[in-house]
Write a protein that holds these residues in place. Sequence first.
Motif, PDB file in Angstrom:
ATOM      1  N   GLU A   1      20.633   5.132  -5.674  1.00  0.00           N
ATOM      2  CA  GLU A   1      21.751   6.005  -6.052  1.00  0.00           C
ATOM      3  C   GLU A   1      22.234   6.802  -4.841  1.00  0.00           C
ATOM      4  O   GLU A   1      21.423   7.272  -4.040  1.00  0.00           O
TER       5      GLU A   1
ATOM      6  N   GLU B   1      15.640   6.371  -3.570  1.00  0.00           N
ATOM      7  CA  GLU B   1      14.819   5.184  -3.741  1.00  0.00           C
ATOM      8  C   GLU B   1      15.366   4.252  -4.818  1.00  0.00           C
ATOM      9  O   GLU B   1      15.148   3.038  -4.781  1.00  0.00           O
ATOM     10  N   ALA B   2      16.081   4.843  -5.794  1.00  0.00           N
ATOM     11  CA  ALA B   2      16.664   4.039  -6.875  1.00  0.00           C
ATOM     12  C   ALA B   2      17.979   3.397  -6.446  1.00  0.00           C
ATOM     13  O   ALA B   2      18.614   2.684  -7.227  1.00  0.00           O
TER      14      ALA B   2
END
Lengths: 150, 142
Positions: A133, A130-131
């Motif tokens: 990454e 979600e970030a």
Amino acid sequence: MALDQSFVGRTYPPTAPYEVGREKIREFAEAVGESNPVYTDPEAAKAFGHPDVIAPPTFVFSITFRDAGQVVADPQLGLDYSRVVHGDQKFAYSRPVRAGDRLTVTSVIEAVKSMAGNDILDIRGEVHDEAGEHVVTAWTKLVARAAEEA
Amino acid sequence: MTAKIAYDDVEVGTELPAQTFPVTRATLVRYAGASGDFNPIHWNEKFAKEVGLPDVIAHGMFTMAEAIRVVTDWTGDPGAVVEYGVRFTKPVVVPNDDTGAEIEVSGKVAAKLDDNTVRVDLTAKSGGQKVLGMSRAVVRLA
């Protein structure tokens, strides 16, 4: 019929995020006969430095292959799925998939080849959290066997 | 993330403990449900034979999941796996009886790489035949 080479490099839009649940990981781990508590017990996972239970290394295939379905079913590409077998599979991990992840997959056609009447399709699935990454990249080689002579 | 095997304690040729994994029709039904792969060649004998297979065959991804257990049971932490790839060379044929089939997996360290990682080459056999080719994992050791 040979697949169209111009599809090489085509990127398919990411599907809705897949939320990885502890109980889904447990179900998968039990289905492959795993007893390592790192898959089922958050405390055991933490002892290895993971924030929550992690998934077995091949778990993510269910997610990437679902996304690759867009490629397989692309009517413009015209792959005959009834003749498809799984040729190769590879994963490269930045970190293990874990419970709580919300993962998106972006699928790219890496190569289209025709050998001895077989169509060979290489799909790369980039999995991000979600970030944003990177978590893992999955390479899937599908082989559509040549149709038998009538 | 601490693997229980130290990089300095292994060398090229170090063998991992081999394991044998049983697979029955029930195993495949369970794997189909857990993985979402409901292709009938993995549970429907009539369908499998119609498409030219000798019998129901195991999911390639099931075999791949079993083979890496030789590595993850060795390191302790499955999160230590950095790369893992296989080629599906022969199907694992699973007869409709109580014993089913067996997948025998062995592995050895093939190369010591940078950053405390090693490459493990795996061999997976069923019914005396190799079922995976180019089966390799890169794993980070302590």
